[in-house]
Design a protein around this motif. Structure first.
Motif, mmCIF file in Angstrom:
data_model
loop_
_atom_site.group_PDB
_atom_site.id
_atom_site.type_symbol
_atom_site.label_atom_id
_atom_site.label_comp_id
_atom_site.label_asym_id
_atom_site.label_seq_id
_atom_site.Cartn_x
_atom_site.Cartn_y
_atom_site.Cartn_z
ATOM 1 N N LEU A 183 20.475 18.615 53.155
ATOM 2 C CA LEU A 183 20.282 17.863 52.141
ATOM 3 C C LEU A 183 20.602 18.777 50.795
ATOM 4 O O LEU A 183 21.197 18.104 49.836
ATOM 5 C CB LEU A 183 18.699 17.329 52.255
ATOM 6 C CG LEU A 183 18.240 16.309 53.132
ATOM 7 C CD1 LEU A 183 16.774 16.375 53.180
ATOM 8 C CD2 LEU A 183 18.819 14.991 52.468
ATOM 9 N N SER B 246 24.187 18.534 50.289
ATOM 10 C CA SER B 246 24.831 17.397 50.346
ATOM 11 C C SER B 246 24.906 16.325 48.748
ATOM 12 O O SER B 246 24.565 17.175 47.832
ATOM 13 C CB SER B 246 23.959 15.958 50.920
ATOM 14 O OG SER B 246 22.523 15.956 50.123
ATOM 15 N N LYS B 247 25.837 15.503 48.867
ATOM 16 C CA LYS B 247 25.947 14.733 47.581
ATOM 17 C C LYS B 247 24.795 14.510 46.791
ATOM 18 O O LYS B 247 24.916 14.284 45.547
ATOM 19 C CB LYS B 247 26.999 13.467 47.591
ATOM 20 C CG LYS B 247 27.345 12.970 46.440
ATOM 21 C CD LYS B 247 28.566 11.692 46.851
ATOM 22 C CE LYS B 247 29.075 11.095 45.452
ATOM 23 N NZ LYS B 247 30.011 10.057 45.730
ATOM 24 N N GLU B 248 23.857 13.832 47.517
ATOM 25 C CA GLU B 248 22.554 13.583 47.089
ATOM 26 C C GLU B 248 21.759 14.436 46.180
ATOM 27 O O GLU B 248 21.243 14.306 45.108
ATOM 28 C CB GLU B 248 21.643 13.089 48.170
ATOM 29 C CG GLU B 248 20.373 12.654 47.731
ATOM 30 C CD GLU B 248 19.409 12.278 48.980
ATOM 31 O OE1 GLU B 248 18.179 11.963 48.683
ATOM 32 O OE2 GLU B 248 19.830 12.303 49.934
ATOM 33 N N GLN B 249 22.100 15.639 46.498
ATOM 34 C CA GLN B 249 21.408 16.876 45.870
ATOM 35 C C GLN B 249 22.470 17.575 44.778
ATOM 36 O O GLN B 249 22.275 17.705 43.611
ATOM 37 C CB GLN B 249 20.990 17.945 46.837
ATOM 38 C CG GLN B 249 19.933 17.550 47.366
ATOM 39 C CD GLN B 249 18.458 17.466 46.676
ATOM 40 O OE1 GLN B 249 18.336 17.978 45.693
ATOM 41 N NE2 GLN B 249 17.646 16.351 46.991
ATOM 42 N N LYS B 250 23.745 17.638 45.093
ATOM 43 C CA LYS B 250 24.729 18.418 44.298
ATOM 44 C C LYS B 250 25.429 17.492 43.323
ATOM 45 O O LYS B 250 26.303 18.032 42.557
ATOM 46 C CB LYS B 250 25.718 19.294 45.227
ATOM 47 C CG LYS B 250 24.800 20.223 46.034
ATOM 48 C CD LYS B 250 25.846 21.158 46.915
ATOM 49 C CE LYS B 250 26.362 22.409 46.164
ATOM 50 N NZ LYS B 250 26.829 23.541 46.785
ATOM 51 N N GLY B 251 25.684 16.306 43.509
ATOM 52 C CA GLY B 251 26.441 15.196 42.913
ATOM 53 C C GLY B 251 27.854 15.007 43.478
ATOM 54 O O GLY B 251 28.543 14.252 42.906
ATOM 55 N N THR C 91 28.155 12.550 52.257
ATOM 56 C CA THR C 91 26.726 11.822 52.487
ATOM 57 C C THR C 91 26.282 11.715 53.685
ATOM 58 O O THR C 91 27.281 11.622 54.659
ATOM 59 C CB THR C 91 27.475 10.241 51.794
ATOM 60 O OG1 THR C 91 27.646 10.524 50.430
ATOM 61 C CG2 THR C 91 26.166 9.317 51.787
ATOM 62 N N GLU D 118 32.826 10.226 50.636
ATOM 63 C CA GLU D 118 33.387 9.003 50.040
ATOM 64 C C GLU D 118 34.688 8.900 49.067
ATOM 65 O O GLU D 118 35.346 7.786 49.220
ATOM 66 C CB GLU D 118 32.174 8.412 49.193
ATOM 67 C CG GLU D 118 30.936 8.152 49.761
ATOM 68 C CD GLU D 118 30.989 7.329 51.287
ATOM 69 O OE1 GLU D 118 31.489 6.466 51.183
ATOM 70 O OE2 GLU D 118 30.449 7.588 52.272
ATOM 71 N N ASP E 13 34.819 14.030 45.958
ATOM 72 C CA ASP E 13 33.709 14.590 46.933
ATOM 73 C C ASP E 13 34.390 15.808 47.840
ATOM 74 O O ASP E 13 33.897 16.819 48.155
ATOM 75 C CB ASP E 13 33.120 13.528 47.651
ATOM 76 C CG ASP E 13 31.995 12.797 46.689
ATOM 77 O OD1 ASP E 13 31.638 13.244 45.946
ATOM 78 O OD2 ASP E 13 32.060 11.315 47.168
#
Length: 381
Positions: A54, A57-62, A66, A89, A93
């Motif tokens: 996590l 991941s993109k969720e945390q680092k932008g 994913t 995506e 990324d």
């Protein structure tokens, strides 16, 4: 469970495919990385691995991957949401995760500049994008070389004479990539049979010298102004077309000097073969109808070189490389172990002696044969 480093490794394995898509102007996103791997054996370890995924991941680092989950039951962990796949995506990324953003931007510039001038290189660039990446810092200079040869496909100059604004040693240091490109760009002018860069692309080069002695004084006087011991470049030697009947090839200098003491011998020359450098004597047309004698050391390598010469000129006969000579003068010397496994182009008698020499690693060097014996032998040919 799969970790960040393994995701990166799998993402890198798709980098060549991505570069190919850039060449082809294709979109390969989303790019999927499989996450199918056995879960951890403890809740504590599972929680640690999930946190690591996590946090990267993109969720945390932008940017980056994913995570997609699937719910399933584990004997140890119970019912959990397990990572099932990781997807990039977009190109942004993917490249930011691999730290390849600047590299790919340069790759696109190289592609654009190259296609603008040399559209015929597209197929090559599609096949070898990593070669471009490996040479990205030198690509401008590589294109300078390509431009010159495109306009001057037969330079007839030495490499360092070429009027190209690159470092004097640049072409010599980058022959591999330049060869790949010139093979395509000046295809009609390439000497594809030549492995040497200079010869392949119509450049001057320092050729190997062929040293030979003319044993017929009449030919020496008529053709070489009385000079009988000569060393000349291979290309000039090929063009001689001497009107002789016999060629004697010797493996080393000691025996070259031995034969130099022969009295005048009509229609004959002797050549210093220099061991495996005898390859310089292939493809000489005026050899084809000549009697050719080969005299080498009586060891495995001597017969391997004999076989090599015979592959160029089937009429080659060996001299002073027989069992009688070996038995008469052998002094218990050992040779160099041969690793050759392929079948040689030898007569039955030569093959039997070769097999013995190879198996027992025996050697009788040419210089161990007495001078008088050698002279008497050649005088009675």
């Amino acid at each position: 469970m799969i970790g960040v480093e393994e995701i990166k490794k799998k993402a890198l394995s798709k980098y060549t495919t991505f570069l190919e898509s850039v060449v082809n102007n294709e979109n390969i996103f989303p790019l999927i990385i499989s996450g199918n791997k056995k879960p951890s054996k403890s809740t504590k370890e599972f929680d640690r691995e999930i946190r690591e995924l996590l946090s990267n991941s993109k969720e945390q680092k932008g940017y980056g991957f994913t995570i997609a989950y699937e719910t399933r039951k584990s004997k140890i962990l119970g019912t959990q949401s397990f990572p099932s796949k990781f997807s990039f995506e977009s190109e942004i990324d993917y490249l930011k995760f691999l730290n390849k953003t600047k590299e790919v931007a340069l790759f696109r510039e190289i592609k654009k500049e190259t296609f603008t001038e040399f559209s015929e290189l597209k197929t090559w660039m599609l096949k070898y994008p990593k070669k471009i990446i490996s040479n990205k810092e030198n690509w401008d200079a590589i294109l300078k070389v390509c431009r010159y040869f495109k306009k001057n496909p037969i330079p007839n100059l030495y490499v360092r004479e070429l009027p190209i604004q690159v470092h004097t040693k640049f072409i010599e240091r980058h022959k591999g990539i330049i060869k790949d490109l010139l093979d395509i760009l000046i295809e009609d002018y390439v000497n594809f049979d030549a492995s040497k860069f200079e010869e392949r692309f119509n450049l001057k080069f320092s050729e190997p010298l062929i040293r030979f002695r003319v044993l017929d004084s009449k030919i020496s006087e008529k053709v070489f102004s009385g000079i009988s011991d000569l060393s000349i470049p291979v290309s000039q030697f090929r063009s001689l077309k001497l009107k002789i009947k016999r060629i004697i090839i010797v493996e080393n200098k000691v025996n070259l000097y031995n034969i130099l003491t022969l009295p005048n011998t009509e229609n004959t020359i002797v050549i210093f073969g220099k061991g495996y450098s005898v390859s310089n004597l292939k493809n000489i047309e005026w050899f084809n109808d000549k009697e050719i004698l080969y005299w080498g050391d009586i060891d495995a390598q001597g017969f391997e070189i004999l076989s090599q010469v015979r592959s160029y000129y089937p009429q080659v006969q060996s001299v002073l490389m027989d069992t009688n000579t070996f038995t008469k003068f052998y002094e218990n010397d050992l040779g160099t172990i041969s690793l050759v496994k392929n079948e040689l182009n030898l007569t039955k008698e030569e093959g039997l002696l070769y097999n013995r020499l190879k198996a027992e690693n025996l050697r009788l060097e040419q210089e161990k044969i007495p001078h008088g014996y050698v002279i008497n032998f050649f005088n009675n040919l």
